[in-house]
Write a protein that holds these residues in place. Sequence first.
Motif, short mmCIF file in Angstrom:
data_model
loop_
_atom_site.label_atom_id
_atom_site.label_comp_id
_atom_site.label_asym_id
_atom_site.label_seq_id
_atom_site.Cartn_x
_atom_site.Cartn_y
_atom_site.Cartn_z
N ALA A 6 -85.56 -42.61 -32.00
CA ALA A 6 -84.92 -41.86 -33.08
C ALA A 6 -85.97 -41.32 -34.05
O ALA A 6 -85.88 -40.18 -34.52
CB ALA A 6 -83.91 -42.75 -33.80
N GLU A 7 -86.97 -42.16 -34.35
CA GLU A 7 -88.01 -41.74 -35.28
C GLU A 7 -88.84 -40.60 -34.71
O GLU A 7 -89.15 -39.62 -35.40
CB GLU A 7 -88.89 -42.93 -35.61
CG GLU A 7 -89.83 -42.71 -36.76
CD GLU A 7 -90.58 -43.98 -37.11
OE1 GLU A 7 -91.82 -43.93 -37.16
OE2 GLU A 7 -89.91 -45.02 -37.29
N SER A 8 -89.21 -40.71 -33.44
CA SER A 8 -90.03 -39.65 -32.84
C SER A 8 -89.23 -38.36 -32.69
O SER A 8 -89.78 -37.26 -32.84
CB SER A 8 -90.57 -40.10 -31.49
OG SER A 8 -89.51 -40.32 -30.58
N THR A 9 -87.93 -38.47 -32.43
CA THR A 9 -87.10 -37.28 -32.35
C THR A 9 -86.99 -36.60 -33.71
O THR A 9 -87.08 -35.37 -33.82
CB THR A 9 -85.70 -37.64 -31.82
OG1 THR A 9 -85.83 -38.29 -30.56
CG2 THR A 9 -84.83 -36.42 -31.68
N ALA A 10 -86.81 -37.38 -34.76
CA ALA A 10 -86.73 -36.83 -36.11
C ALA A 10 -88.04 -36.16 -36.50
O ALA A 10 -88.04 -35.08 -37.10
CB ALA A 10 -86.36 -37.92 -37.10
N GLU A 11 -89.16 -36.77 -36.16
CA GLU A 11 -90.46 -36.15 -36.45
C GLU A 11 -90.65 -34.85 -35.67
O GLU A 11 -91.17 -33.88 -36.20
CB GLU A 11 -91.58 -37.13 -36.11
CG GLU A 11 -91.72 -38.29 -37.08
CD GLU A 11 -92.81 -39.25 -36.66
OE1 GLU A 11 -93.61 -38.90 -35.75
OE2 GLU A 11 -92.87 -40.35 -37.23
N TRP A 12 -90.22 -34.86 -34.42
CA TRP A 12 -90.36 -33.65 -33.61
C TRP A 12 -89.52 -32.51 -34.18
O TRP A 12 -89.96 -31.37 -34.24
CB TRP A 12 -89.95 -33.94 -32.17
CG TRP A 12 -89.97 -32.72 -31.30
CD1 TRP A 12 -91.05 -32.11 -30.77
CD2 TRP A 12 -88.84 -31.97 -30.89
NE1 TRP A 12 -90.67 -31.01 -30.04
CE2 TRP A 12 -89.30 -30.89 -30.10
CE3 TRP A 12 -87.47 -32.07 -31.11
CZ2 TRP A 12 -88.46 -29.95 -29.54
CZ3 TRP A 12 -86.64 -31.14 -30.55
CH2 TRP A 12 -87.13 -30.09 -29.78
N LEU A 13 -88.29 -32.84 -34.60
CA LEU A 13 -87.43 -31.80 -35.16
C LEU A 13 -87.99 -31.27 -36.48
O LEU A 13 -87.87 -30.08 -36.79
CB LEU A 13 -86.02 -32.35 -35.38
CG LEU A 13 -85.17 -32.53 -34.13
CD1 LEU A 13 -83.88 -33.26 -34.47
CD2 LEU A 13 -84.87 -31.19 -33.51
N ALA A 14 -88.60 -32.13 -37.26
CA ALA A 14 -89.17 -31.71 -38.54
C ALA A 14 -90.43 -30.87 -38.33
O ALA A 14 -90.74 -30.00 -39.15
CB ALA A 14 -89.46 -32.92 -39.41
N SER A 15 -91.16 -31.13 -37.26
CA SER A 15 -92.43 -30.43 -37.06
C SER A 15 -92.27 -29.07 -36.39
O SER A 15 -93.11 -28.20 -36.57
CB SER A 15 -93.38 -31.30 -36.24
OG SER A 15 -92.87 -31.45 -34.93
N THR A 16 -91.23 -28.87 -35.61
CA THR A 16 -91.09 -27.59 -34.91
C THR A 16 -90.32 -26.61 -35.78
O THR A 16 -89.41 -26.97 -36.53
CB THR A 16 -90.33 -27.77 -33.59
OG1 THR A 16 -89.07 -28.35 -33.85
CG2 THR A 16 -91.10 -28.63 -32.63
N GLU A 17 -90.71 -25.38 -35.66
CA GLU A 17 -90.03 -24.33 -36.41
C GLU A 17 -89.00 -23.69 -35.49
O GLU A 17 -89.32 -23.17 -34.43
CB GLU A 17 -91.03 -23.27 -36.88
CG GLU A 17 -90.39 -22.21 -37.75
CD GLU A 17 -91.42 -21.24 -38.28
OE1 GLU A 17 -91.05 -20.06 -38.46
OE2 GLU A 17 -92.57 -21.63 -38.49
N LEU A 18 -87.77 -23.74 -35.90
CA LEU A 18 -86.69 -23.23 -35.07
C LEU A 18 -86.05 -22.04 -35.77
O LEU A 18 -85.59 -22.15 -36.90
CB LEU A 18 -85.64 -24.34 -34.86
CG LEU A 18 -84.45 -23.98 -33.99
CD1 LEU A 18 -84.91 -23.68 -32.57
CD2 LEU A 18 -83.47 -25.13 -33.98
N VAL A 19 -86.04 -20.91 -35.08
CA VAL A 19 -85.46 -19.70 -35.63
C VAL A 19 -84.39 -19.20 -34.67
O VAL A 19 -84.66 -18.97 -33.49
CB VAL A 19 -86.53 -18.60 -35.83
CG1 VAL A 19 -85.89 -17.32 -36.35
CG2 VAL A 19 -87.62 -19.08 -36.77
N ILE A 20 -83.19 -19.06 -35.18
CA ILE A 20 -82.10 -18.53 -34.38
C ILE A 20 -81.72 -17.18 -34.97
O ILE A 20 -81.26 -17.10 -36.11
CB ILE A 20 -80.88 -19.48 -34.40
CG1 ILE A 20 -81.27 -20.84 -33.84
CG2 ILE A 20 -79.73 -18.87 -33.61
CD1 ILE A 20 -80.18 -21.88 -33.94
#
Length: 66
Positions: A6-20
């Motif tokens: 869960a922690e690594s997933t949260a870090e990954w989501l925070a670090s990637t820039e997602l543009v829709i």
Amino acid sequence: MGLYAAESTAEWLASTELVIETKEYNAGEIEISNDKIGYIGIVTIGIIPLYIFGAGFVIWRRRRYL
């Protein structure tokens, strides 16, 4: 293990820039000829209800003799 995932997933989501990007669409009108309107009306009001009634009648007759 679950906390690490869960922690690594949260870090990954925070670090990637997602543009829709928004989708552009044209809400135009559909043009239907009078012949097609008549055909659709006949099928919707006449043929489909008769088919449903006929299928129900056949099922009723078959179950009646079981």
